[in-house]
Design a protein around this motif. Structure first.
Motif, PDB file in Angstrom:
ATOM      1  N   VAL A 159      -7.929  -0.848  -4.440  1.00  0.00           N
ATOM      2  CA  VAL A 159      -8.378   0.055  -3.906  1.00  0.00           C
ATOM      3  C   VAL A 159      -9.905   0.307  -3.932  1.00  0.00           C
ATOM      4  O   VAL A 159     -10.424   0.347  -4.807  1.00  0.00           O
ATOM      5  CB  VAL A 159      -7.874   1.313  -4.734  1.00  0.00           C
ATOM      6  CG1 VAL A 159      -8.061   2.727  -4.031  1.00  0.00           C
ATOM      7  CG2 VAL A 159      -6.156   1.423  -4.867  1.00  0.00           C
ATOM      8  N   LYS A 164      -4.940  13.003   0.052  1.00  0.00           N
ATOM      9  CA  LYS A 164      -4.042  11.804  -0.106  1.00  0.00           C
ATOM     10  C   LYS A 164      -4.828  10.625  -0.412  1.00  0.00           C
ATOM     11  O   LYS A 164      -6.089  10.526  -0.116  1.00  0.00           O
ATOM     12  CB  LYS A 164      -3.198  11.708   1.154  1.00  0.00           C
ATOM     13  CG  LYS A 164      -2.359  12.622   1.377  1.00  0.00           C
ATOM     14  CD  LYS A 164      -1.145  12.609   0.295  1.00  0.00           C
ATOM     15  CE  LYS A 164      -0.192  13.714   0.958  1.00  0.00           C
ATOM     16  NZ  LYS A 164       0.879  13.976  -0.075  1.00  0.00           N
ATOM     17  N   LEU A 165      -4.382   9.767  -1.087  1.00  0.00           N
ATOM     18  CA  LEU A 165      -5.189   8.451  -1.402  1.00  0.00           C
ATOM     19  C   LEU A 165      -5.664   7.784  -0.323  1.00  0.00           C
ATOM     20  O   LEU A 165      -6.812   7.382  -0.040  1.00  0.00           O
ATOM     21  CB  LEU A 165      -4.390   7.680  -2.382  1.00  0.00           C
ATOM     22  CG  LEU A 165      -5.154   6.361  -2.869  1.00  0.00           C
ATOM     23  CD1 LEU A 165      -6.627   6.736  -3.414  1.00  0.00           C
ATOM     24  CD2 LEU A 165      -3.925   5.483  -3.875  1.00  0.00           C
ATOM     25  N   LYS A 166      -4.700   7.506   0.701  1.00  0.00           N
ATOM     26  CA  LYS A 166      -5.272   7.030   2.009  1.00  0.00           C
ATOM     27  C   LYS A 166      -6.288   7.509   2.623  1.00  0.00           C
ATOM     28  O   LYS A 166      -6.825   6.751   3.522  1.00  0.00           O
ATOM     29  CB  LYS A 166      -4.020   6.690   2.974  1.00  0.00           C
ATOM     30  CG  LYS A 166      -3.335   7.868   3.383  1.00  0.00           C
ATOM     31  CD  LYS A 166      -2.174   7.557   4.287  1.00  0.00           C
ATOM     32  CE  LYS A 166      -1.440   8.951   4.775  1.00  0.00           C
ATOM     33  NZ  LYS A 166      -0.089   8.571   5.180  1.00  0.00           N
ATOM     34  N   ALA A 167      -6.601   8.783   2.388  1.00  0.00           N
ATOM     35  CA  ALA A 167      -7.679   9.553   3.209  1.00  0.00           C
ATOM     36  C   ALA A 167      -8.959   9.163   2.364  1.00  0.00           C
ATOM     37  O   ALA A 167     -10.169   9.393   2.772  1.00  0.00           O
ATOM     38  CB  ALA A 167      -7.486  11.017   3.401  1.00  0.00           C
ATOM     39  N   GLU A 223      -0.218   5.183  -1.304  1.00  0.00           N
ATOM     40  CA  GLU A 223      -1.089   5.756  -0.354  1.00  0.00           C
ATOM     41  C   GLU A 223      -0.802   7.220  -0.095  1.00  0.00           C
ATOM     42  O   GLU A 223      -1.562   8.035   0.109  1.00  0.00           O
ATOM     43  CB  GLU A 223      -0.900   5.066   1.109  1.00  0.00           C
ATOM     44  CG  GLU A 223       0.311   5.178   1.864  1.00  0.00           C
ATOM     45  CD  GLU A 223       0.598   4.496   3.077  1.00  0.00           C
ATOM     46  OE1 GLU A 223       1.638   4.583   3.581  1.00  0.00           O
ATOM     47  OE2 GLU A 223      -0.505   3.618   3.401  1.00  0.00           O
ATOM     48  N   ASN A 224       0.295   7.627  -0.619  1.00  0.00           N
ATOM     49  CA  ASN A 224       0.544   9.285  -0.457  1.00  0.00           C
ATOM     50  C   ASN A 224       0.421   9.973  -1.614  1.00  0.00           C
ATOM     51  O   ASN A 224       0.803  11.087  -1.729  1.00  0.00           O
ATOM     52  CB  ASN A 224       2.013   9.257   0.398  1.00  0.00           C
ATOM     53  CG  ASN A 224       2.047   8.953   1.649  1.00  0.00           C
ATOM     54  OD1 ASN A 224       1.190   9.195   2.270  1.00  0.00           O
ATOM     55  ND2 ASN A 224       3.099   8.185   1.918  1.00  0.00           N
ATOM     56  N   VAL A 282      -9.750   2.525   0.826  1.00  0.00           N
ATOM     57  CA  VAL A 282      -9.042   1.507   1.592  1.00  0.00           C
ATOM     58  C   VAL A 282      -8.070   0.730   0.947  1.00  0.00           C
ATOM     59  O   VAL A 282      -8.581   0.500  -0.511  1.00  0.00           O
ATOM     60  CB  VAL A 282      -9.834   0.474   2.393  1.00  0.00           C
ATOM     61  CG1 VAL A 282      -9.321  -0.768   2.995  1.00  0.00           C
ATOM     62  CG2 VAL A 282     -10.849   1.367   3.292  1.00  0.00           C
ATOM     63  N   ILE A 283      -7.042   0.750   1.077  1.00  0.00           N
ATOM     64  CA  ILE A 283      -6.059   0.069  -0.023  1.00  0.00           C
ATOM     65  C   ILE A 283      -5.580  -1.225   0.633  1.00  0.00           C
ATOM     66  O   ILE A 283      -5.065  -1.242   1.897  1.00  0.00           O
ATOM     67  CB  ILE A 283      -4.586   0.707  -0.104  1.00  0.00           C
ATOM     68  CG1 ILE A 283      -5.032   2.327  -0.686  1.00  0.00           C
ATOM     69  CG2 ILE A 283      -3.619   0.099  -1.133  1.00  0.00           C
ATOM     70  CD1 ILE A 283      -4.007   3.057  -0.641  1.00  0.00           C
ATOM     71  N   THR A 284      -5.899  -2.426   0.072  1.00  0.00           N
ATOM     72  CA  THR A 284      -5.597  -3.574   0.694  1.00  0.00           C
ATOM     73  C   THR A 284      -4.474  -4.575  -0.587  1.00  0.00           C
ATOM     74  O   THR A 284      -4.508  -3.904  -1.604  1.00  0.00           O
ATOM     75  CB  THR A 284      -6.831  -4.535   0.718  1.00  0.00           C
ATOM     76  OG1 THR A 284      -7.463  -4.793  -0.489  1.00  0.00           O
ATOM     77  CG2 THR A 284      -7.667  -3.922   1.686  1.00  0.00           C
ATOM     78  N   PRO A 302       0.729  -1.205   0.004  1.00  0.00           N
ATOM     79  CA  PRO A 302       0.024  -0.054  -0.016  1.00  0.00           C
ATOM     80  C   PRO A 302       0.776   1.182   0.091  1.00  0.00           C
ATOM     81  O   PRO A 302       0.431   2.449  -0.613  1.00  0.00           O
ATOM     82  CB  PRO A 302      -0.908  -0.118   1.156  1.00  0.00           C
ATOM     83  CG  PRO A 302      -0.999  -1.456   1.415  1.00  0.00           C
ATOM     84  CD  PRO A 302       0.438  -2.179   1.076  1.00  0.00           C
ATOM     85  N   ALA A 303       2.136   1.174   0.576  1.00  0.00           N
ATOM     86  CA  ALA A 303       2.990   2.205   0.623  1.00  0.00           C
ATOM     87  C   ALA A 303       3.320   2.883  -0.694  1.00  0.00           C
ATOM     88  O   ALA A 303       3.680   4.068  -0.868  1.00  0.00           O
ATOM     89  CB  ALA A 303       4.345   2.070   1.258  1.00  0.00           C
TER      90      ALA A 303
END
Length: 188
Positions: free
Chosen positions: A70, A53-56, A39-40, A59-61, A35-36
């Motif tokens: 995603v 930011k994508l992580k906001a 995610e940013n 959910v990334i699995t 995910p790193a």
């Protein structure tokens, strides 16, 4: 200015430089799904009128070792997220499944791995430069404290030796982390 306080500030600044490098390294692709990698990413969401930011936004699995999934909290943002991933230079093409995105992580070629190592080496050198800047700042503060009679000549020498020891430790840690990342990138 208290010498112990200044030493602590220099040490904290050097630790932050090493931590930042580690964060940058986590975004370097190694052929494994993580995910790193994404995610940013900054995603411009047209309906919200802002960048996030994508992580906001989702959910990334990692459902499989070479696949990212995603799942946006708001399904209307799927197109915006897809566009952001395509425009980034992570080298992953998303497959839109309506309410989610699948991102197959392709195998890295030998040439691409070497390019990644060069990029990682550049990030490590940037961290070394930041550490050396912290060292210079510490040495300048030692001279200033000596001029203000807060340190004796011996005190200044001891202070500078402490700053140099911190510098050596930080650079050794940078080299250790770089070696691990280089091995990780070059492992097929």
């Amino acid at each position: 200015m208290e010498p112990t306080t200044v030493i602590k500030e220099v040490e904290d600044a050097m630790n932050k430089a090493v931590e930042y490098m580690g964060t940058e390294f986590s975004g370097v692709r190694t052929g494994k799904a993580s995910p790193a990698l994404i995610e940013n990413l900054d995603v411009h969401v047209a309906s919200y009128g802002t960048k996030s930011k994508l992580k906001a936004l989702a959910v990334i699995t990692v459902p499989e070792p070479r696949m990212l999934m995603v799942q946006p909290f708001d399904p209307s943002t799927v197109k915006d997220i897809e566009k952001a991933i395509i425009e980034s230079n992570v080298g992953i093409n998303p497959s839109n499944e309506g309410r989610s995105l699948r991102l197959p992580v392709p195998e890295l070629s030998e040439e691409r791995r070497r390019d990644m190592v060069k990029m990682v080496k550049g990030l490590a050198e940037d961290a070394r430069v930041r550490v050396r800047a912290c060292r210079k700042d510490g040495m300048d503060k030692a001279k200033k404290m000596k001029n203000e009679n807060a340190l004796t000549e011996d005190g200044q020498r001891d202070f500078e030796n402490q700053v140099q020891e911190l510098t050596n430790a930080a650079i050794k840690e940078i080299d250790r982390i770089f070696a691990l990342k280089e091995e990780e990138v070059m492992t097929v």
